[in-house]
Structure formats: C-alpha cells, structure tokens
Scaffold this motif. Structure first.
Motif, short mmCIF file in Angstrom:
data_model
loop_
_atom_site.label_atom_id
_atom_site.label_comp_id
_atom_site.label_asym_id
_atom_site.label_seq_id
_atom_site.Cartn_x
_atom_site.Cartn_y
_atom_site.Cartn_z
N ALA A 334 0.82 -1.21 0.00
CA ALA A 334 0.00 0.00 0.00
C ALA A 334 0.85 1.27 0.00
CB ALA A 334 -0.92 -0.01 1.22
N ASP A 335 2.02 1.20 0.61
CA ASP A 335 2.89 2.38 0.73
C ASP A 335 4.07 2.35 -0.23
OD1 ASP A 335 1.23 3.12 2.81
OD2 ASP A 335 2.48 2.14 4.32
N PHE A 336 4.04 1.43 -1.19
CA PHE A 336 5.22 1.18 -2.01
C PHE A 336 5.50 2.30 -3.01
CE2 PHE A 336 8.05 -1.44 -4.63
CZ PHE A 336 8.71 -2.14 -3.64
N ILE A 337 4.45 2.89 -3.57
CA ILE A 337 4.63 3.87 -4.65
C ILE A 337 4.92 5.25 -4.07
CG2 ILE A 337 3.52 4.95 -6.65
CD1 ILE A 337 1.68 2.52 -6.77
N PRO A 338 5.94 5.94 -4.55
CA PRO A 338 6.18 7.33 -4.11
C PRO A 338 4.95 8.20 -4.42
CG PRO A 338 8.06 6.48 -5.34
CD PRO A 338 6.97 5.48 -5.49
N GLN A 339 4.54 9.01 -3.49
CA GLN A 339 3.31 9.78 -3.64
C GLN A 339 3.54 11.11 -4.36
OE1 GLN A 339 0.23 8.41 -2.75
NE2 GLN A 339 1.66 6.66 -2.64
N ASN A 340 4.17 11.03 -5.49
CA ASN A 340 4.35 12.23 -6.31
C ASN A 340 4.48 11.84 -7.78
OD1 ASN A 340 7.11 11.38 -5.02
ND2 ASN A 340 7.66 12.36 -6.96
N ASP A 341 4.12 12.80 -8.65
CA ASP A 341 4.24 12.55 -10.08
C ASP A 341 5.71 12.44 -10.46
OD1 ASP A 341 1.49 12.92 -10.15
OD2 ASP A 341 1.67 15.05 -10.66
N PHE A 342 5.93 11.84 -11.64
CA PHE A 342 7.30 11.80 -12.16
C PHE A 342 7.40 12.81 -13.30
CE2 PHE A 342 10.28 9.89 -15.36
CZ PHE A 342 11.44 10.22 -14.67
N GLU A 343 8.36 13.74 -13.13
CA GLU A 343 8.55 14.80 -14.11
C GLU A 343 9.99 14.74 -14.63
OE1 GLU A 343 7.67 19.61 -14.59
OE2 GLU A 343 7.83 18.70 -12.59
N PRO A 344 10.22 14.08 -15.79
CA PRO A 344 11.59 13.91 -16.29
C PRO A 344 12.24 15.24 -16.71
CG PRO A 344 10.01 13.13 -17.90
CD PRO A 344 9.23 13.44 -16.67
N TRP A 345 11.45 16.17 -17.20
CA TRP A 345 11.90 17.53 -17.48
C TRP A 345 10.71 18.45 -17.33
CZ3 TRP A 345 12.04 13.63 -21.25
CH2 TRP A 345 11.05 13.68 -22.23
N PRO A 346 10.94 19.68 -17.12
CA PRO A 346 9.84 20.61 -16.86
C PRO A 346 8.76 20.54 -17.93
CG PRO A 346 11.91 21.70 -16.43
CD PRO A 346 12.25 20.38 -17.06
N GLY A 347 7.52 20.43 -17.47
CA GLY A 347 6.39 20.40 -18.38
C GLY A 347 5.97 19.03 -18.84
N GLN A 348 6.80 18.03 -18.62
CA GLN A 348 6.46 16.66 -19.02
C GLN A 348 6.19 15.85 -17.75
OE1 GLN A 348 6.25 15.75 -22.39
NE2 GLN A 348 5.09 14.11 -21.42
N VAL A 349 4.93 15.46 -17.52
CA VAL A 349 4.54 14.86 -16.25
C VAL A 349 3.85 13.51 -16.47
CG1 VAL A 349 3.13 15.12 -14.16
CG2 VAL A 349 4.29 17.12 -15.15
N LEU A 350 4.27 12.53 -15.72
CA LEU A 350 3.57 11.24 -15.64
C LEU A 350 2.86 11.21 -14.29
CD1 LEU A 350 2.97 8.40 -16.76
CD2 LEU A 350 5.06 7.61 -15.62
N PRO A 351 1.51 11.29 -14.29
CA PRO A 351 0.79 11.39 -13.02
C PRO A 351 0.97 10.15 -12.14
CG PRO A 351 -0.63 11.92 -14.89
CD PRO A 351 0.62 11.32 -15.45
N VAL A 352 1.00 10.36 -10.86
CA VAL A 352 1.14 9.24 -9.92
C VAL A 352 -0.04 8.30 -10.04
CG1 VAL A 352 0.00 10.44 -7.98
CG2 VAL A 352 1.65 8.62 -7.52
N SER A 353 -1.22 8.83 -10.46
CA SER A 353 -2.40 7.97 -10.64
C SER A 353 -2.16 6.93 -11.73
CB SER A 353 -3.62 8.82 -10.99
OG SER A 353 -3.40 9.56 -12.18
N GLN A 354 -1.44 7.30 -12.79
CA GLN A 354 -1.14 6.36 -13.86
C GLN A 354 -0.13 5.31 -13.39
OE1 GLN A 354 -2.40 6.06 -17.21
NE2 GLN A 354 -1.36 4.12 -16.75
N ILE A 355 0.85 5.77 -12.64
CA ILE A 355 1.85 4.83 -12.08
C ILE A 355 1.17 3.84 -11.15
CG2 ILE A 355 3.92 4.66 -10.66
CD1 ILE A 355 4.67 7.49 -11.67
N ALA A 356 0.23 4.37 -10.33
CA ALA A 356 -0.50 3.50 -9.40
C ALA A 356 -1.34 2.48 -10.16
CB ALA A 356 -1.37 4.33 -8.48
N HIS A 357 -1.93 2.88 -11.28
CA HIS A 357 -2.73 1.96 -12.08
C HIS A 357 -1.87 0.82 -12.60
CE1 HIS A 357 -5.78 0.57 -14.91
NE2 HIS A 357 -4.82 0.52 -15.82
#
Length: 713
Positions: A334-357
């Motif tokens: 339940a606590d395994f995933i970091p609770q923040n989005d992944f942003e490889p460079w400014p403006g490009q974001v992979l939402p944490v909701s997608q990672i959680a899915h």
C-alpha cells in the motif's frame, strides 16, 4: 506344501527361460540397430530417426526391466476367476511387470497394477474385486500363494489361502519369515510383504495431503517410498519423477533409503533435506549457522534453562508469523509507490495515478519485487518515448541527461526490499532486540562480503518472504512432496512447501512419540492438517511395529507410558531374547560390549552402540578400537551408514535399524525423567530388530523404573 513348491519350480523354470530368450532377442535387435546407424552425428535428425531413437530408448527400458527380473521375477500368486469367465487365471505378482513380446501375455503383473491390489487386500474371503478406470471388476479367489525367489532360485512357496480348505493361517508365518531376516546397511523394499493397512496408504488418491502417524518400526518410510512409486506408475502421463521430492532428516538417512526406489524401477526423484533445498532456492544469499550440539545442549536440561530460545524457535515456525508476514507485505504494498508525479523535465509529467494503475492493476499478479522492476521499466520506456518528440530541440542533450538523472533519483524512492531485511524488521517487532547476525565470508581472491548468518528455523520464513517478493522459479515447482520425520517440521515449513506444490499432493509421515526436535516441531498432526482443505487431506495411523521383537517393543512402550501424547506400539507376535539391563562401570563399557559381540559372532550383521552425546561416542569408539573391535564412528548427519558395528549418538539413530543395539550411559544425569530424554531413549531402543542391551554406570535413569526392574543387575 511340497506340491506347491514343485508346481512353482516348474513355472519358475519356464518364466526364467522365457525372460532369457527375450533378453537375447532384444540384445540382437540392439546390435542390428547399431550396425545400421551410419548417420553423421552432425546431421539433423529426421522424423523417422527421432522415432527410431524413442523406440530404442523403450527397448533399453524393457531390457533393463527383464534383466532385473531374472533375480526375483515375482513374489506372489493369486488365482482369480473373473465373473463371466469359465476358469480362474493364475496371476503372478512382481516388482515389475513382464509381458511376452510374442503374444502380449502378462507373465508377471506389476505390483502397482489395479488387479494386484487384491493380493494385498485379500483376507480369506472368496468374493473379491478391484477397481479400474472402467469400474469395479468382481470375481472369486481360489488361491493365494507367497513365493520367495532369490537369485533365480525358488526358496519358499507358502499357500496362505486355498478355496475349500480350512483357513491355513500362514500369512503371519510368511511375514515373520521376512522379519527374521538380518539387516544390511540399506533399507529394503517391502513389496512382497505389504500389509493391507499399508497398501491402503500406498494406493490413496494423488491430489491430497496424506498424513501418516506411524509408530517406530511400522514401515512408514518404506510405505511412503512405495506410494511414490505407485503414483508414478498410475499417473505416468501427469507426474514427472524429477518434479517429485523426498525431504529426509539428514544426508545419512538419504543414503540409507537410497536403494529402495531404484529397486522399484524408479529413478530421477529428488532427495534432499529441507535445509539444503532452502539454501539453494535462496541462492545461498544466507549462510547457515552451525546447530551442532543444539539438541545435546538441551538434552537433559530443565525447560526453564532454555525457555526463551525454545520460544523463539517456536515463533519462527508458527503460522502466526506467516500471518504477520502477510500483513506486513500488504502494508508495504500500500505504501510502495512514491506519492508524487514523475517529471523527467519541466512540463512533461507522468501522473502518480497512472503509475499506481500500472502497479495496482496491470501488474498486480506479479510478486512485489518483480512489480517494482516492471513498473520502473515502464516509466523508463514512457519518458524515452516522450523524449523522441523533443529530441530535435535538445541540441546539447541537456534534456536527455536531466531525464536520466531525475529517473535515477526517482528510482531511489522505490524501496528495494530484500527478504532478509524485511525478516529482520519483522522479528524485531515480534521479539524486540533480536537480530540476524552476519559474518564476513571470503569470496575468491581474498574478496570479502557480508552474508547474513541464520539458523535452520529462519529458512522457512525467509523462503516465504522471498517467494512473495520475487516469485518462484518454475523449475522449483513440485508434483509431489514426501516429508519424512515430519513431526520435526514446523507448520510454517509445511505452509511454504504448499506454495511450491500447487496440487497439494503430499505424503507426510512421522511419529509424535519420536519428536525429539520439539523446539521446532509439532505436538499434534492437526497443526499440519488444518493447513489443507478438508477434502484435500487424509489421515492414517499405523500402530503395528514390524521391526522389533515383542520384548523390545514392550520395553520401549514402558519408557514413554507416563508421558502424554504417546502412541503405544503393537508388536507382531515375534518373540526373541529379553531386553537385558546391566550395571557396567564407564571404564569397562568397551570390554563388556566386546565380550558380548564375541558370543554373538555370526548371529548378527549390524550393531549400533548408542551413546547420549557426540563426545561420549568418540570416546567409546576409541575404547572399542583399543579392545580390538572393528568399529565405525558416526558423529555427523552427512556420513554414510556402512553397516557392521557402529558407534553413534542417540539423536542420529532415528530412521535407522540394526540387528542389535547397545544403549550406554542410561544414567539419571544423562537420561532424566523428562519428555525429551524419554523420547530419545525410546528412539534408541526401537532401532533394534532382535537384541537390545542397556548399560548404566551410576544411578540408573528413573525412566527405567517401570521397565523390568527385576532385571537391573
């Protein structure tokens, strides 16, 4: 009986001659095939050549079976008239089937065939039947005959039933004849003398956990090995011998039972100890702490002297610890995933909701550590794909470097969990202050690395955590599991093995009266059976001891009679020498044993001199050699048992048997009135087939107070 012997001699002559003819024919075919095979070994095989090779392999198997059958082609005969048939057929039963290659006639029926079950189950009733896949086959038995053949020579033919005659009552006579035989350094098969209650276990259905509570000498180990051979015969298309395993208590015991399966025509079955197997599955990432002397350290001590260590071992083998591990794994997930989005460079974001899915839905069926790697690999592929869109604008490569750097940083937020680390944290919660020690281990060319050092009872929980974190190698999946001396296994060990045997096909055997490793074992078979679904379990009890004489069994029963949980052994009616108890000064033990051995001379072949400890075994071994006795010392569980006269600590004798046994130092200080000491003494006594002598040097153990007191000299 003379007519029976004459009839069987004629039949034996015919069978052996036909076997020799078939062997000659198959050998001639092999020579022809070898002459005709001129193919270049580098050439690819054609379909016809593959088929020919398969046929050749079948020929080799057939030839091997015939060759082995020459010594003892069969051991029993049953005349059975099937309903609808005009006359009875003489069915000869052997260790392996023999079929005439000319007309397909079954000259000898394999003991595992359905029709052979009547030979073992028959108890004097004319009406009999057996089960096949097509249904029940009924008929009448007119004759049951036991036959003894050795090296192709007929030695004995005994009718145990003849229709129309009085009950001949000679079945027990034949059994006693076999039991009177002397032991060598290997366990033997019991195909010719399987008893009805043993046969029911051997032929029990495959997909269940068969639990066998068997008193000392009840044949439970041999029954389990025969059951394994039976399963491979009946389910040859579904079971692979290389995916079947026997867990033995130690390497010496594995060596002792090593001849049984090959003699039954079975090869390739894994034989190991739980410890050796566990270390291999864990890829030797932990080192086993030496447990030498652990039992001896507790042996004779009062419970309170080692209560904390005892309780710790019990916790490590408990189902409660398994539940705690499951709970902790769920929390971690339940606590395994970091609770923040992944942003490889400014403006490009992979939402944490997608990672959680991805983690909680798409890869949910993977073990935790594998899921971690798969999701991180998915994230890496995502940003590499997104980078292609901005690659032309990244002239200096700064964006690519930034993305790689941020991914490395992000990756560290995903906890890399190891089974040993998680186990350490769990134990600290259950028993604060406990730690898994590590030690420096040399790894080639002077390089050193720290490898956690664990105790044997740590292996089951480590295996469970490793399985949940990393999954199972398909090669470690078992089709059937045999566990010998299972009373010394923990519930958690069984639960782990269930994970590795999805069919839940088990043969679990032992004797609660011999549970000398109580710090990790069980006190009730329900602790194991409750781990299996009701319809997936079967319990059998073997109370008859076939190993020892009546005098020895009655003596051993007395030792345990005042302790709870004791199953009384029932001896077969085989009388022998009385158990003798002697006061012998410690300094005179070797000379006394030597004098007794001289009087026995050729009447015994295997002798065990059983001592209370490894140290006393080494000392007595030296003393016996000084007295001129040719003797071997067994002081480690990985030493092969070679027969003859052996000196061995009592805790290493379990599972073995000898023609005669001396048990030394049965004093109050070495065998006090405790359950553990009583079980150890019981184990030692029940190793003897024909003769048992007890020595004490100071005050005799109070465990002997109910045992033939008038014999104490």
């Amino acid at each position: 009986m003379a007519d029976a012997a004459k009839e069987e001699q004629l039949h034996l002559t015919f069978v052996l001659e036909r076997i020799r003819e078939m062997i000659d024919y198959l050998n001639q075919r092999a020579q022809t095939a070898s002459t005709d095979d001129g193919r270049d070994t580098d050439e690819a095989e054609t379909a016809e050549e593959v088929a020919a090779r398969v046929v050749e392999r079948l020929r080799e198997v057939h030839l091997d079976g015939l060759t082995r059958s020459q010594s003892e082609p069969y051991f029993g005969r049953l005349d059975f008239q099937e309903e609808g048939e005009a006359r009875p057929a003489a069915l000869y039963i052997g260790k392996r089937g023999v079929e005439d290659i000319d007309d397909g006639n079954r000259m000898v029926i394999d003991w595992r065939a359905p029709v052979a079950s009547m030979f073992y189950a028959f108890a004097g009733q004319e009406e009999s039947s057996y089960e096949t896949q097509e249904g029940e086959v009924r008929g009448r038995v007119s004759l049951k005959r036991n036959v003894v053949i050795r090296n192709g020579k007929l030695q004995r033919a005994v009718d145990s039933y003849v229709s129309g005659q009085d009950n001949l009552n000679v079945t027990d006579e034949f059994l006693l004849y076999r039991l009177e035989e002397h032991k060598d350094n290997r366990l033997r098969d019991i195909v010719s003398s399987i008893q009805a209650e043993q046969d029911r276990i051997i032929r029990a259905v495959r997909s269940q956990a068969v639990v066998i509570q068997g008193v000392a000498g009840s044949g439970k180990t041999t029954v389990a090995l025969h059951r394994l051979a039976y399963l491979l015969y009946q389910y040859a298309d579904r079971l692979n011998p290389e995916r079947m395993v026997i867990f033995a208590p130690n390497e010496m015991f594995m060596d002792y039972i090593s001849d049984v399966l090959p003699e039954l025509g079975v090869g390739g079955v894994q034989q190991t100890t739980f410890t050796a197997w566990a270390l291999k599955v864990l890829n030797y990432e932990v080192k086993l702490q030496s447990s030498e002397g652990q039992l001896e350290r507790w042996f004779g001590q009062k419970q309170e002297q080692h209560a904390q260590e005892f309780e710790l071992s019990r916790v490590k083998g408990s189902i409660d610890l398994l539940r705690r591990m499951d709970h902790r794994l769920k929390q971690m997930e339940a606590d395994f995933i970091p609770q923040n989005d992944f942003e490889p460079w400014p403006g490009q974001v992979l939402p944490v909701s997608q990672i959680a899915h991805w983690f909680q839905k798409e890869y949910v069926h993977y073990p935790l550590a594998t899921r971690r790697e798969r999701v991180l690999a998915r994230i890496k592929r995502w940003y590499e794909s997104e980078y292609k869109r901005v690659k032309e604008d990244d002239k200096t490569g700064a964006i690519k470097k930034q993305a790689a750097s941020r991914f490395r940083s992000y990756r560290t937020k995903w906890t890399e969990v190891k089974a040993v680390d998680l186990y350490q944290r769990l134990l600290n919660e259950v028993l604060p202050g406990f730690s898994v020690p590590s030690q420096e281990v040399t790894k080639g060319k002077g390089k050193k690395s720290n490898r956690p050092q664990v105790q044997a009872e740590d292996l089951a929980p480590l295996l469970y955590l490793n399985l949940k974190l990393n999954g199972m190698d398909a090669r470690d999946n078992f089709h059937h599991v045999v566990i010998d001396e299972a009373q010394d296994f923990s519930p958690l060990q069984i639960a782990v093995l269930k994970e590795y045997c999805p069919s839940q096909s088990f043969t679990i055997l032992g004797d609660l009266s011999q549970s000398i490793h109580t710090y990790q074992g069980i006190t009730d078979w329900a602790e194991f059976m409750d781990l299996f679904e009701t319809e997936k379990q079967a319990y059998f009890q073997l109370n008859v001891s076939y190993r020892s004489t009546m005098e020895i069994i009655e003596f051993a029963n007395h030792i345990l009679q005042e302790f709870s949980g004791f199953t009384k052994a029932e001896p077969v009616f085989r009388s022998g020498d009385p158990v003798s108890i002697h006061h012998v000064e410690k300094s005179n033990q070797a000379d006394s044993i030597a004098r007794v051995l001289d009087t026995w001379q050729e009447t015994v072949e295997t002798v065990a001199v059983v001592t209370p400890s490894t140290a006393s075994a080494k000392q007595l071994y030296d003393d016996l050699r000084h007295s001129g006795v040719s003797v071997k010392l067994i002081d480690k569980s990985d030493e092969p048992y070679a027969g003859g006269i052996s000196v061995v600590p009592v805790y290493l004798t379990k599972g073995l048997e000898f023609d005669a046994v001396f048990i030394t130092d049965v004093n109050e200080e070495t065998y006090p009135f405790t359950a553990l000491a009583a079980k150890l003494l019981y184990v030692g006594c029940t190793r003897a087939l024909h003769r048992l002598q007890i020595f004490y040097s100071t005050t005799p153990s109070s465990l002997l107070k109910n045992v033939l007191q008038e014999q104490i000299s």
